[in-house]
Scaffold this motif. Structure first.
Motif, short mmCIF file in Angstrom:
data_model
loop_
_atom_site.label_atom_id
_atom_site.label_comp_id
_atom_site.label_asym_id
_atom_site.label_seq_id
_atom_site.Cartn_x
_atom_site.Cartn_y
_atom_site.Cartn_z
N ASP A 92 0.71 7.49 10.27
CA ASP A 92 0.47 7.48 8.68
C ASP A 92 1.74 7.78 7.85
OD1 ASP A 92 -1.97 6.85 9.06
OD2 ASP A 92 -2.61 8.94 9.07
N PHE A 93 2.90 7.67 8.65
CA PHE A 93 4.29 7.97 8.24
C PHE A 93 4.91 6.61 8.11
CE2 PHE A 93 2.70 11.69 10.27
CZ PHE A 93 2.56 12.62 9.22
N ALA A 94 5.58 6.48 6.86
CA ALA A 94 6.45 5.35 6.71
C ALA A 94 7.62 5.60 5.83
CB ALA A 94 5.65 4.35 6.19
N PRO A 95 8.78 5.19 6.40
CA PRO A 95 10.09 5.74 5.64
C PRO A 95 10.10 4.71 4.33
CG PRO A 95 10.40 4.33 7.55
CD PRO A 95 8.96 4.44 7.46
N ALA A 96 10.49 5.47 3.28
CA ALA A 96 10.76 4.70 2.10
C ALA A 96 12.01 5.30 1.52
CB ALA A 96 9.50 4.94 1.11
N ASN A 121 0.88 -1.14 -0.15
CA ASN A 121 0.00 -0.03 -0.28
C ASN A 121 0.94 1.26 0.10
OD1 ASN A 121 -2.47 -1.58 0.08
ND2 ASN A 121 -2.59 -1.40 2.26
N ILE A 122 1.96 1.22 0.91
CA ILE A 122 2.81 2.48 0.92
C ILE A 122 3.56 2.68 -0.41
CG2 ILE A 122 4.84 3.24 2.06
CD1 ILE A 122 3.93 1.65 4.51
N HIS A 123 3.99 1.59 -0.94
CA HIS A 123 4.62 1.58 -2.24
C HIS A 123 3.81 2.24 -3.32
CE1 HIS A 123 6.39 0.11 -6.06
NE2 HIS A 123 7.82 -0.05 -5.46
N ASN A 124 2.64 1.49 -3.47
CA ASN A 124 1.57 2.02 -4.47
C ASN A 124 1.37 3.55 -4.22
OD1 ASN A 124 1.62 -0.49 -5.44
ND2 ASN A 124 -0.34 -1.23 -4.38
N ALA A 125 1.03 4.03 -3.05
CA ALA A 125 0.62 5.45 -3.10
C ALA A 125 2.00 6.27 -3.13
CB ALA A 125 0.34 5.54 -1.43
N LEU A 126 3.01 5.95 -2.88
CA LEU A 126 4.47 6.69 -3.15
C LEU A 126 4.54 6.72 -4.39
CD1 LEU A 126 6.85 8.27 -2.22
CD2 LEU A 126 7.97 6.19 -1.74
N SER A 127 4.62 5.61 -5.13
CA SER A 127 4.49 5.34 -6.55
C SER A 127 3.62 6.34 -7.44
CB SER A 127 4.48 3.94 -7.24
OG SER A 127 4.74 4.18 -8.48
N GLU A 128 2.30 6.53 -6.81
CA GLU A 128 1.36 7.24 -7.46
C GLU A 128 1.74 8.98 -7.33
OE1 GLU A 128 -3.21 8.56 -7.06
OE2 GLU A 128 -2.81 6.38 -6.43
N TYR A 129 2.14 9.16 -6.17
CA TYR A 129 2.43 10.44 -5.94
C TYR A 129 3.75 10.92 -6.84
CZ TYR A 129 4.80 14.37 -3.26
OH TYR A 129 5.31 15.44 -2.81
N ILE A 138 11.57 3.15 -6.70
CA ILE A 138 11.67 3.06 -5.20
C ILE A 138 12.35 1.80 -4.83
CG2 ILE A 138 9.87 2.40 -3.11
CD1 ILE A 138 7.80 3.85 -4.98
N LEU A 139 13.19 1.95 -3.96
CA LEU A 139 14.20 0.79 -3.45
C LEU A 139 13.64 0.14 -2.29
CD1 LEU A 139 17.76 3.33 -3.81
CD2 LEU A 139 16.67 1.55 -5.39
N THR A 140 13.26 0.86 -1.27
CA THR A 140 12.74 -0.02 0.10
C THR A 140 11.43 0.94 0.60
OG1 THR A 140 14.33 1.29 1.66
CG2 THR A 140 15.11 -0.79 0.40
N VAL A 141 10.87 -0.05 1.09
CA VAL A 141 9.49 0.47 2.05
C VAL A 141 9.67 -0.25 3.22
CG1 VAL A 141 7.14 0.66 2.08
CG2 VAL A 141 8.44 0.98 -0.31
N GLU A 142 9.33 0.64 4.44
CA GLU A 142 9.30 0.14 5.72
C GLU A 142 7.93 0.27 5.94
OE1 GLU A 142 11.58 -1.88 7.01
OE2 GLU A 142 12.94 -1.65 5.19
N PRO A 143 7.19 -0.47 6.96
CA PRO A 143 6.01 -0.26 7.58
C PRO A 143 5.99 0.87 8.45
CG PRO A 143 7.02 -2.51 8.33
CD PRO A 143 7.89 -1.79 7.44
N SER A 144 4.90 1.47 8.65
CA SER A 144 5.08 2.68 9.70
C SER A 144 5.00 2.18 10.79
CB SER A 144 3.53 3.26 9.45
OG SER A 144 2.49 2.42 10.02
N VAL A 145 6.02 3.28 11.53
CA VAL A 145 6.43 3.08 13.13
C VAL A 145 5.29 3.42 13.75
CG1 VAL A 145 8.81 2.64 12.74
CG2 VAL A 145 7.73 4.98 12.78
#
Length: 118
Positions: free
Chosen positions: A94-98, A21-29, A83-90
């Motif tokens: 709603d913030f997750a590092p990528a 989900n994070i990867h897809n949202a970031l990719s879209e943005y 996008i190289l890496t995506v980590e689950p939110s801590v």
């Protein structure tokens, strides 16, 4: 023992779903930024203010769009990304590092950088 294994599998599946989900949202943005569709990209930006409710969200979006357009006008903008890496939110925020490899034009000079995005 079986319950522990199944619980572990379920949490792993959840983490992979969250990463997707994070990867897809970031990719879209980032794709919207590459296409220079700043209005649509602004919908994905979270706006912070020094004081709660000190700036209305619509005004903050317009300020953000204007800043991005100003950067574009100085030959500074995103050309492409991977996008190289995506980590689950801590801590369930709603913030997750990528980490993304981004090719950018900076004052007319093309550079490739690894940039952390939240």
């Amino acid at each position: 023992m079986l319950l522990i294994i199944l619980t572990g599998c379920n949490s792993q599946i959840f983490l992979e779903d969250e990463k997707d989900n994070i990867h897809n949202a970031l990719s879209e943005y980032l794709s919207l930024l590459v296409k220079k569709d700043y209005k649509s990209a602004s919908e994905s930006v979270v706006y912070f203010a020094e004081k709660p409710y000190s700036v209305q969200e619509e005004i903050a979006k317009e300020i953000w769009i204007q800043r991005v357009k100003n950067q574009y006008n100085t030959n500074s903008y995103l050309l492409s990304f991977h996008i190289l890496t995506v980590e689950p939110s801590v801590d369930n925020r709603d913030f997750a590092p990528a980490l993304a490899e981004m090719t950018v034009l900076e004052n007319g000079i093309k550079n490739t950088r690894n940039i952390y995005v939240h």
